[in-house]
Structure formats: C-alpha cells, structure tokens
Design a protein around this motif. Structure first.
Motif, PDB file in Angstrom:
ATOM      1  N   LYS A 237      58.108  36.133 -25.718  1.00 44.75           N
ATOM      2  CA  LYS A 237      56.575  35.072 -24.701  1.00 44.75           C
ATOM      3  C   LYS A 237      57.329  35.266 -23.248  1.00 44.75           C
ATOM      4  O   LYS A 237      56.320  35.991 -22.632  1.00 44.75           O
ATOM      5  CB  LYS A 237      56.963  33.870 -25.597  1.00 44.75           C
ATOM      6  CG  LYS A 237      56.381  33.374 -26.582  1.00 44.75           C
ATOM      7  CD  LYS A 237      56.362  31.948 -26.966  1.00 44.75           C
ATOM      8  CE  LYS A 237      56.574  31.582 -28.452  1.00 44.75           C
ATOM      9  NZ  LYS A 237      56.288  30.101 -28.214  1.00 44.75           N
ATOM     10  N   GLU A 238      58.216  35.091 -22.885  1.00 45.69           N
ATOM     11  CA  GLU A 238      58.462  35.752 -21.433  1.00 45.69           C
ATOM     12  C   GLU A 238      58.454  37.242 -20.722  1.00 45.69           C
ATOM     13  O   GLU A 238      57.714  37.629 -20.393  1.00 45.69           O
ATOM     14  CB  GLU A 238      60.006  35.076 -20.600  1.00 45.69           C
ATOM     15  CG  GLU A 238      60.310  33.669 -21.462  1.00 45.69           C
ATOM     16  CD  GLU A 238      61.774  32.947 -20.685  1.00 45.69           C
ATOM     17  OE1 GLU A 238      62.209  34.255 -20.882  1.00 45.69           O
ATOM     18  OE2 GLU A 238      61.841  32.145 -20.494  1.00 45.69           O
TER      19      GLU A 238
ATOM     20  N   LYS B 226      54.722  37.376 -20.730  1.00 45.78           N
ATOM     21  CA  LYS B 226      54.618  36.896 -19.614  1.00 45.78           C
ATOM     22  C   LYS B 226      54.766  37.584 -18.622  1.00 45.78           C
ATOM     23  O   LYS B 226      54.108  38.118 -17.081  1.00 45.78           O
ATOM     24  CB  LYS B 226      55.356  35.491 -18.992  1.00 45.78           C
ATOM     25  CG  LYS B 226      54.473  34.352 -19.973  1.00 45.78           C
ATOM     26  CD  LYS B 226      54.853  32.699 -19.845  1.00 45.78           C
ATOM     27  CE  LYS B 226      54.455  31.954 -20.477  1.00 45.78           C
ATOM     28  NZ  LYS B 226      55.124  30.612 -20.528  1.00 45.78           N
TER      29      LYS B 226
ATOM     30  N   GLN C 264      52.433  40.166 -17.641  1.00 43.77           N
ATOM     31  CA  GLN C 264      51.287  39.812 -17.020  1.00 43.77           C
ATOM     32  C   GLN C 264      51.062  39.672 -15.585  1.00 43.77           C
ATOM     33  O   GLN C 264      50.441  39.393 -14.654  1.00 43.77           O
ATOM     34  CB  GLN C 264      50.443  38.379 -17.951  1.00 43.77           C
ATOM     35  CG  GLN C 264      50.345  39.112 -19.306  1.00 43.77           C
ATOM     36  CD  GLN C 264      49.396  37.404 -20.349  1.00 43.77           C
ATOM     37  OE1 GLN C 264      50.838  36.500 -19.779  1.00 43.77           O
ATOM     38  NE2 GLN C 264      49.323  38.187 -20.858  1.00 43.77           N
TER      39      GLN C 264
ATOM     40  N   ASN D 214      53.580  37.295 -14.031  1.00 45.26           N
ATOM     41  CA  ASN D 214      54.046  36.072 -14.413  1.00 45.26           C
ATOM     42  C   ASN D 214      54.901  35.956 -13.011  1.00 45.26           C
ATOM     43  O   ASN D 214      55.709  36.332 -12.980  1.00 45.26           O
ATOM     44  CB  ASN D 214      53.093  35.193 -14.971  1.00 45.26           C
ATOM     45  CG  ASN D 214      53.784  33.405 -15.008  1.00 45.26           C
ATOM     46  OD1 ASN D 214      54.818  33.720 -13.988  1.00 45.26           O
ATOM     47  ND2 ASN D 214      53.126  32.909 -15.387  1.00 45.26           N
TER      48      ASN D 214
ATOM     49  N   GLU E  78      56.222  33.874 -11.393  1.00 40.85           N
ATOM     50  CA  GLU E  78      57.296  32.582 -11.677  1.00 40.85           C
ATOM     51  C   GLU E  78      58.383  33.443 -12.983  1.00 40.85           C
ATOM     52  O   GLU E  78      59.618  32.598 -12.540  1.00 40.85           O
ATOM     53  CB  GLU E  78      56.472  31.190 -12.533  1.00 40.85           C
ATOM     54  CG  GLU E  78      57.937  30.187 -12.475  1.00 40.85           C
ATOM     55  CD  GLU E  78      57.106  28.488 -13.267  1.00 40.85           C
ATOM     56  OE1 GLU E  78      57.437  28.251 -14.359  1.00 40.85           O
ATOM     57  OE2 GLU E  78      55.958  28.280 -12.370  1.00 40.85           O
ATOM     58  N   THR E  79      58.394  33.526 -13.839  1.00 40.88           N
ATOM     59  CA  THR E  79      58.402  34.653 -15.212  1.00 40.88           C
ATOM     60  C   THR E  79      59.369  35.615 -14.322  1.00 40.88           C
ATOM     61  O   THR E  79      60.488  35.889 -14.491  1.00 40.88           O
ATOM     62  CB  THR E  79      57.550  34.631 -16.435  1.00 40.88           C
ATOM     63  OG1 THR E  79      57.138  33.619 -16.300  1.00 40.88           O
ATOM     64  CG2 THR E  79      57.998  35.542 -17.298  1.00 40.88           C
TER      65      THR E  79
END
Length: 64
Positions: free
Chosen positions: A38-39, A42, A45, A47, A49-50
């Motif tokens: 999942k990370e 992200k 994408q 992200n 923070e990730t």
C-alpha cells in the motif's frame, strides 16, 4: 532535495525493504507485506509523507 531524486531514492529503498521482508518468509497476503505494498502505491502517487517515511524510517532500518 529534488522531488525526482527523492522518488528515485524511495523506489530503491522500498524495493530493498520488500525484498528483505520476503526473505524473512513473509508472503504477499501477510499484514506487514500488505502495508508495504500500500505504501508503494502511495509512493508512486507522490505522497510526500510516505516518501519521507520510506527514506527516513525504512532507509535507516536497511542501513543497519
């Protein structure tokens, strides 16, 4: 740090983290591996923070 550079570093760290987790016997359906996958999504994408977590947390874990 340039965003493209940050992404490239995160991709390498994530690949190493997933490989290490798989070597420890975790299967794709295990909770830990599901979280990493999942990370990874992200991360691609963009992200921030990730990306920061992958570089700062997983990167330090792998460095040990």
């Amino acid at each position: 740090m340039n965003e493209n550079t940050k992404l490239e570093i995160a991709v390498e760290v994530m690949a190493a983290k997933i490989a290490k987790t798989a070597q420890e016997g975790k299967k794709p359906e295990d909770k830990e591996m599901q979280q990493l996958l999942k990370e990874k999504i992200k991360m691609y994408q963009g992200n921030q923070e990730t990306l920061d977590k992958i570089i700062n947390v997983y990167g330090k874990e792998l460095k040990k």
